[in-house]
Every structure is written in C-alpha cells, then in structure tokens.
Scaffold this active site. Structure first.
Site, PDB file in Angstrom:
ATOM      1  N   ARG A  38       6.794 -10.274 -51.335  1.00  0.00           N
ATOM      2  CA  ARG A  38       5.503 -10.061 -50.675  1.00  0.00           C
ATOM      3  C   ARG A  38       4.476  -9.388 -51.578  1.00  0.00           C
ATOM      4  NH1 ARG A  38       5.128  -4.814 -46.838  1.00  0.00           N
ATOM      5  NH2 ARG A  38       6.291  -3.401 -48.174  1.00  0.00           N
ATOM      6  N   PHE A  90      12.519  -6.549 -41.387  1.00  0.00           N
ATOM      7  CA  PHE A  90      11.337  -7.283 -41.865  1.00  0.00           C
ATOM      8  C   PHE A  90      11.558  -8.789 -41.934  1.00  0.00           C
ATOM      9  CE2 PHE A  90      11.489  -3.134 -44.249  1.00  0.00           C
ATOM     10  CZ  PHE A  90      10.726  -2.448 -43.306  1.00  0.00           C
ATOM     11  N   GLY A 143      30.857  -7.974 -48.840  1.00  0.00           N
ATOM     12  CA  GLY A 143      31.775  -7.388 -49.816  1.00  0.00           C
ATOM     13  C   GLY A 143      31.155  -6.177 -50.496  1.00  0.00           C
ATOM     14  N   LYS A 198      29.387  -0.474 -41.371  1.00  0.00           N
ATOM     15  CA  LYS A 198      29.754   0.442 -42.474  1.00  0.00           C
ATOM     16  C   LYS A 198      28.539   1.252 -42.924  1.00  0.00           C
ATOM     17  CE  LYS A 198      27.755  -1.947 -45.898  1.00  0.00           C
ATOM     18  NZ  LYS A 198      26.772  -1.454 -46.858  1.00  0.00           N
ATOM     19  N   ASP A 251      33.980  -2.717 -48.435  1.00  0.00           N
ATOM     20  CA  ASP A 251      32.539  -2.465 -48.311  1.00  0.00           C
ATOM     21  C   ASP A 251      32.285  -1.097 -47.676  1.00  0.00           C
ATOM     22  OD1 ASP A 251      29.898  -2.966 -48.623  1.00  0.00           O
ATOM     23  OD2 ASP A 251      29.725  -4.441 -47.023  1.00  0.00           O
TER      24      ASP A 251
END
Ligand SMILES: NC(=O)C1=CN([C@@H]2O[C@H](COP(=O)(O)OP(=O)(O)OC[C@H]3O[C@@H](n4cnc5c(N)ncnc54)[C@H](OP(=O)(O)O)[C@@H]3O)[C@@H](O)[C@H]2O)C=CC1
Ligand SMILES: O=C(CO)COP(=O)(O)O
Length: 335
Positions: A38, A90, A143, A198, A251
């Site tokens: 953007r 967003f 991951g 997580k 993760d």
C-alpha cells in the site's frame, strides 16, 4: 525459462512476512512475482533500489523476478496463486473493490496467522465465502518461521495446509529452497486455528515475562496452553492430528520463546506496565494475538471450551484488569 512457462504469483502485503515469502519464492528459477503493497513511497524505493525500506531491508528483491504494483488488479491479473500476507485486520480493506471474477481460476494462499475481526472468521473461510473461491482452492502457510530468520537464511520448516492434496504439494514445492523445507498437510482448519491461538499464548508469555516470571513458569504456561489449543481445535473440527508436530507445537514454541516474536514483545510491554494503546503505538509491527483474543473468546461463547490462558489475556487486554491479579488467578488453574 520463458515468461510464458514461468509460475505467476501475486503477493499482497508489504510487511516482513510478505518480504520474506518473496525472498523464498525468488530462489525458484521460474517465478514471476507481482507484489502489491500500500505504501507508495515503499513502492518507489523498491523499484529504484530493490530492497523494502520498511521491513527486512537487507533482503535483495530481484527485479528480474519481482514487479511491484500500486494497483491490486495489476498484481493479481493472470496469477496462478494469490498470497495474502497482510495482517488479518487489514485484509478486507486491502481487497476492497475486488470481486468474485478477479479470483476465477486462481488459488488463494493465506500466509496470515489471524482471524478477520468482527466476523470471527478464518481467512480461508472468509475468502471462500466473500469471493466464492472453493475451499479446496485455498491453502495456508504455517509452521514455526520468523521472517527475520528467513532474511538471514537460517534453516526453517513450513507446513502448507490444504484440503486439496495436489495444491498443498504443488505450493510446498514453490516454498522449498536451500534454506526452507515446506511439507504438505491436509488439516487446513486445525493448522489455521492453532496458528491463530499460539499468538495469544505468546502474548501471555510476554506478559508474564514482563511481570518477572521466569522460564520455569513459562514452561508450565506453554504446556497448559498446548492442551488448551488442542481442546479448542478438537471442539471445532474433531479428527486425528499430531499436535506435537511443528505446524502446531513448533509454531507455539517459536512464538512463545523467540526474540523476534511480535506477540511476545507486545505482551512483554503490557506486563511491564504499558497500556494496550501505548504498546500498540510503540510497535510499528502488528501483534495478531491482540485481535485473535477477542475473536476466540467470542467464538467460545458457543463452544464453551475451557480456555484459561486465552481468557486471562482477554481480561488484561479488553477488560483492563491488572496483569498481576489476572496471572495470580491463572496460576491456580495451571497444572
Ligand atoms: N513476520 C513473521 O515472521 C510472520 C508473520 N506471519 C503473519 O503474516 C501476517 C502479516 O504480518 P507481518 O508481515 O509480520 O506484518 P508486519 O508487522 O511486519 O507489518 C505490518 C503490515 O501491516 C500493514 N499495516 C499496518 N497498519 C495498516 C493499516 N491500518 N491498514 C493496512 N495495512 C496496515 C503494514 O503496512 P505499511 O508498512 O504500509 O504500514 C505492513 O504491511 C500476519 O498475519 C502475521 O501473523 C506469519 C508467519 C511469520
Ligand atoms: O508466526 C510467527 C512465527 O512462526 C510470527 O509470530 P509473531 O507475529 O509473534 O512475530
């Protein structure tokens, strides 16, 4: 390799993860990447100097393979894969103006570890619903992998999850290179929800670290949180899954312990006494867990899963309760 034979990929988003993904893709001999971001000044800079000035600015972005676009339509036109790598909050704004026809014959990849706020939807579900993309034409990149380590070419592992085995396998091939190994998996929802949750746990780890708790406590917090994630994912999508594998536990561990984690950093500031607003202003980057905490708690009104860690983070971030008192309370619920 001619332009006609190359794999055409659109990447949406200008942050660290989008930049790292482009670096990985550029390791392929035959890719053409169209990259929408953007910021007009970042676009100009990348066109001139082939580095993203705002994120991972050491990464070289080969102009032979990467074309930056200020129009979304130019980026996604003719793309085989469209990779979404903006924070979940967003996504809607970034894709504004696009319609079903723009996604025809494309596969959509979510690199996002967050939920669409307000709708409490997983990104793949939201895309499928909003643009009538078949769920089988979506996949996620998951991951334990921080963009900063990709930039340093540290060995990393990714999981590409999709209900469509061919898509997962094909896209894993595109994301595998000298320093990244990507493996396919068929558990789209489990991987996506675990990646969302997580981040909430990493916030909790940051908060407790900021309050002065040590590694001993964090180990208990993380192991309880892993059970919490397992309970929630099973309630939503019961099936056999190996929760100790890297797409889930891996993760969680990297986000809970890494110096690079945005969520941990944000939590740490809150634990040290910053208000939520002040912590958000201090950080240029986005901690997805902030939004995810609200979404998961709202969803859980239906599922009523026991989520002590998530509820504690909610009470601190959204009910403005003292982190000291909330963590005192959480301590009694851990084992
Ligand atoms: N960073 C990582 O290591 C990893 C990140 N992810 C996931 O990737 C996704 C993208 O995160 P990441 O690249 O880390 O983001 P960063 O925190 O690095 O960057 C923030 C991004 O959000 C954009 N942004 C900030 N405010 C707004 C706004 N008001 N409207 C539109 N865009 C805005 C920024 O654009 P601008 O620069 O123009 O302000 C920038 O692209 C997240 O879901 C994250 O969980 C997944 C795996 C690893
Ligand atoms: O998902 C990540 C690593 O796997 C990134 O986590 P953070 O957003 O907390 O940095």
């Amino acid at each position: 390799m001619s332009f006609l034979n190359s794999r055409k990929i659109a990447v949406i988003g200008g942050g660290s993860w989008a930049t790292a993904i482009i670096k990985i893709l550029c390791e392929q001999p035959n890719v053409q990447i169209r990259w929408w971001l953007r910021s007009k000044t970042d676009i100009e800079h990348i066109r001139k100097f082939h580095h993203n000035p705002s994120y991972l600015s050491d990464v070289y972005l080969s102009p032979k393979k990467v074309k930056v676009c200020d129009q979304m339509n130019d980026a996604i036109k003719g793309a085989e894969y469209v990779i979404l790598a903006v924070p979940a909050a967003f996504v809607e704004e970034s894709l504004h103006g696009l319609q079903h026809k723009h996604f025809k014959a494309k596969r959509v990849v979510s690199a996002i570890k967050g939920m669409i706020p307000g709708e409490n939807a997983l990104v793949t579900d939201w895309i499928a619903d909003k643009f009538q993309v078949a769920l089988a034409d979506t996949c996620v990149i998951a991951g334990p992998c921080h963009a900063e380590e990709v930039a340093l070419e540290k060995q990393s592992y990714l999981t590409i999850a999709s209900t469509n085995g061919d898509t997962a396998k094909d896209f894993s091939g595109l994301m595998t290179c000298r320093f990244v190994t990507a493996k396919p998996l068929d558990d789209l929802y489990g991987v996506e929800y675990a990646a969302v949750m997580k981040n909430i746990v990493a916030l909790a780890c940051g908060i407790t670290h900021g309050l002065g708790y040590g590694d001993n406590f964090q180990a208990v917090l993380v192991s309880n949180a892993m059970q919490e994630i397992g309970r929630f994912v099973t309630a939503l999508d019961p099936r056999e899954r190996e929760m100790s594998s890297s797409a889930y536990l891996g993760d969680l561990l990297v986000t809970a312990y890494s110096q690079f984690s945005r969520n941990r950093l944000f939590g740490n500031m809150v634990g040290r006494g910053y208000s939520v607003k002040a912590a958000q202003l201090e950080m240029k980057m986005i901690a997805e867990g902030y939004y995810a905490t609200k979404s998961i708690c709202e969803m859980n009104k239906k599922y009523l899963v026991n989520l002590p860690v998530t509820n504690s983070v909610y009470r601190i971030l959204y009910e403005d309760l003292s982190p000291v008192h909330v963590m005192e309370d959480l301590k009694k619920q851990l084992n």
